[in-house]
Scaffold this motif. Structure first.
Motif, short mmCIF file in Angstrom:
data_model
loop_
_atom_site.label_atom_id
_atom_site.label_comp_id
_atom_site.label_asym_id
_atom_site.label_seq_id
_atom_site.Cartn_x
_atom_site.Cartn_y
_atom_site.Cartn_z
N PHE A 6 15.88 -18.51 33.15
CA PHE A 6 16.74 -19.62 32.71
C PHE A 6 15.97 -20.54 31.76
O PHE A 6 16.50 -21.00 30.75
CB PHE A 6 17.24 -20.42 33.92
CG PHE A 6 18.43 -19.83 34.60
CD1 PHE A 6 18.30 -18.71 35.41
CD2 PHE A 6 19.69 -20.36 34.42
CE1 PHE A 6 19.40 -18.14 36.03
CE2 PHE A 6 20.81 -19.81 35.03
CZ PHE A 6 20.66 -18.70 35.85
N ASP A 7 14.69 -20.81 32.10
CA ASP A 7 13.88 -21.70 31.26
C ASP A 7 13.61 -21.07 29.89
O ASP A 7 13.65 -21.76 28.87
CB ASP A 7 12.54 -22.01 31.96
CG ASP A 7 12.74 -22.88 33.19
OD1 ASP A 7 13.76 -23.58 33.25
OD2 ASP A 7 11.89 -22.83 34.09
N VAL B 185 15.47 -18.85 28.34
CA VAL B 185 16.73 -18.86 27.57
C VAL B 185 16.94 -20.24 26.95
O VAL B 185 17.28 -20.36 25.76
CB VAL B 185 17.93 -18.45 28.46
CG1 VAL B 185 19.25 -18.70 27.74
CG2 VAL B 185 17.83 -16.98 28.85
N ALA B 186 16.71 -21.31 27.74
CA ALA B 186 16.89 -22.67 27.22
C ALA B 186 15.87 -22.99 26.13
O ALA B 186 16.18 -23.61 25.12
CB ALA B 186 16.78 -23.68 28.36
N PHE C 258 20.32 -25.45 25.18
CA PHE C 258 21.23 -25.46 26.33
C PHE C 258 22.53 -24.72 26.01
O PHE C 258 23.25 -24.30 26.92
CB PHE C 258 21.50 -26.89 26.79
CG PHE C 258 20.29 -27.56 27.39
CD1 PHE C 258 19.55 -26.92 28.38
CD2 PHE C 258 19.89 -28.82 26.99
CE1 PHE C 258 18.43 -27.52 28.94
CE2 PHE C 258 18.78 -29.44 27.54
CZ PHE C 258 18.04 -28.79 28.52
N ARG D 207 21.74 -21.41 27.26
CA ARG D 207 21.62 -21.40 28.73
C ARG D 207 22.99 -21.46 29.40
O ARG D 207 23.23 -20.81 30.42
CB ARG D 207 20.75 -22.57 29.19
CG ARG D 207 20.61 -22.54 30.69
CD ARG D 207 19.50 -23.36 31.24
NE ARG D 207 19.85 -23.80 32.57
CZ ARG D 207 19.22 -24.73 33.23
NH1 ARG D 207 18.19 -25.33 32.67
NH2 ARG D 207 19.60 -25.09 34.44
N LYS E 236 20.79 -22.04 37.75
CA LYS E 236 19.36 -21.98 38.02
C LYS E 236 19.07 -22.35 39.48
O LYS E 236 18.24 -21.73 40.15
CB LYS E 236 18.63 -22.95 37.07
CG LYS E 236 17.13 -22.85 37.14
CD LYS E 236 16.50 -23.83 36.17
CE LYS E 236 15.01 -23.92 36.38
NZ LYS E 236 14.38 -24.95 35.52
N ALA F 67 20.15 -12.00 29.21
CA ALA F 67 19.43 -13.01 28.41
C ALA F 67 19.20 -12.50 26.99
O ALA F 67 19.38 -13.24 26.01
CB ALA F 67 18.10 -13.35 29.07
N LYS G 43 17.49 -27.95 22.25
CA LYS G 43 18.18 -28.45 23.44
C LYS G 43 19.06 -29.66 23.15
O LYS G 43 20.04 -29.88 23.84
CB LYS G 43 17.16 -28.80 24.52
CG LYS G 43 16.43 -27.57 25.06
CD LYS G 43 15.37 -27.96 26.06
CE LYS G 43 14.66 -26.73 26.57
NZ LYS G 43 13.52 -27.06 27.43
N GLU H 125 25.58 -27.01 34.98
CA GLU H 125 25.57 -25.55 35.14
C GLU H 125 26.21 -25.15 36.47
O GLU H 125 26.98 -24.18 36.54
CB GLU H 125 24.12 -25.07 35.09
CG GLU H 125 23.93 -23.59 34.94
CD GLU H 125 22.46 -23.29 34.75
OE1 GLU H 125 22.09 -22.84 33.67
OE2 GLU H 125 21.66 -23.53 35.68
#
Lengths: 64, 272
Positions: free
Chosen positions: A9-10, A12-13, A18, A21, A32, A52, B218, B267
């Protein structure tokens, strides 16, 4: 528990923001925090890595 | 009167419309008006006070503010009389946007919310976390498309986390759809800002692509005058925008602790 899955997950972000993600979470149906409670099985790891790669448009070659 | 709705007669009376749909139109158009809502089935009447598409206050029998608005949104088969907003009702007493409130009521009625068409059309895998030790899972199940639903209650809890962690530094926040810029949840919601920053985010994304630069990561941050900042977080089918006062906010804490925490919460809301 689920440390390697959390790391996916990390990654992918980190590589897709995000945006990526959330697409990853939507497609896997997992969050996550949910995978943190799961077991790091090789099959599950491979499955998540495959999704991913689809989301990011490139393989995650440096995971291990 | 600052309204321009089609009406079924000269008095601005609408019949046969769904209140939730009509309210989303009012929000989108940024109208200012007082709506007198009558429900013949239960013989009740109430008022919604809307300023620039933002719900300021509501009254319904003995209920006021948020409680009154939530009660009226549940009504079906209503008549809507559009009237001028009284000057005495210019004080905002409800934080939620109209869209957010409608979703909240729908959530309380345990109605699943499908985020948008693009999300539900995506190929979605239903991964079983409880696979046996040999890793033998059901391939048929794992590749079955499933409907993505939004846990509205979880969404509101995540907003509360942000409000609590940032405190007075958080001036406004909205989670809005990337497709239409409509706010679905927030605090001191800003419908116009949601729509405009949604377009801006599209523009920035296109500019980066067109320039051959790396894609947006992000989030992006805008430094505004008087120590204020706008932070926009693209999140797939949704975007999260917030206006913060940088002098009252520990930015390191916000960026490294709070944002990851609320992303985890969001999420969870989309994965159920």
């Amino acid at each position: 528990m689920g440390k390697e899955l959390e790391r996916i997950f990390d990654i992918v972000a980190q590589r897709g923001g995000f945006d990526a993600r959330m697409e990853f979470a939507s497609r896997t149906g997992l969050s996550k925090s949910k995978v943190a409670k799961a077991k790091d099985t090789p099959d599950l790891k491979q499955k998540l890595l495959k999704i991913a790669a689809e989301v990011l448009g490139r393989e995650i070659n440096d995971f291990d | 009167m600052n309204v321009g709705f089609p009406s079924s007669d000269d008095k601005g009376l609408l019949r046969g419309v769904t209140l939730s749909n009509f309210l989303q139109l009012v929000e989108m158009e940024g109208n200012t008006c007082m709506l007198e809502i009558s429900c013949g089935r239960i013989k009740q009447k109430g008022f919604l006070f809307i300023n620039g598409g933002v719900l300021f206050d509501a009254e319904c029998g003995s209920l006021f503010g948020l409680g009154a608005a939530k009660e009226m949104i549940k009504w079906v088969d209503v008549e809507i009389l559009i009237r001028e907003l009284p000057k005495s009702k210019m004080v905002r007493k409800i934080d939620e946007s109209l869209t957010s409130l409608i979703l909240l009521v729908l959530g309380e009625e345990k109605t699943a919310f499908v985020p948008d068409e693009s999300a539900s059309e995506m190929e979605i895998y239903d991964i079983d976390l409880n696979m046996d030790k040999n890793g033998e899972d059901n391939e048929k199940q794992s590749n079955t498309k499933q409907e993505t639903t939004m846990d509205v209650q979880k969404l509101h809890e995540t907003i509360e986390v942000l409000k609590k962690d940032v405190g007075d530094g958080l001036l406004a926040t909205d989670i809005f759809g990337a497709a239409d810029g409509q706010s679905i949840a927030g605090h001191n919601t800003q419908p116009k800002a949601s729509a405009l920053f949604n377009k801006l985010t599209d523009f920035i994304t296109d500019a980066l692509t067109g320039s051959g630069f790396p894609a947006l990561g992000k989030y992006y941050i805008m430094d505004l005058v008087d120590g204020n900042m706008v932070i926009v977080i693209p999140m797939g089918s949704y975007r999260w925008g917030m206006l913060v006062n940088g002098e009252k906010t520990q930015m390191g804490l916000l960026l490294n602790i709070v944002i990851p925490k609320i992303i985890d919460g969001f999420e969870e809301a989309i994965t159920g």
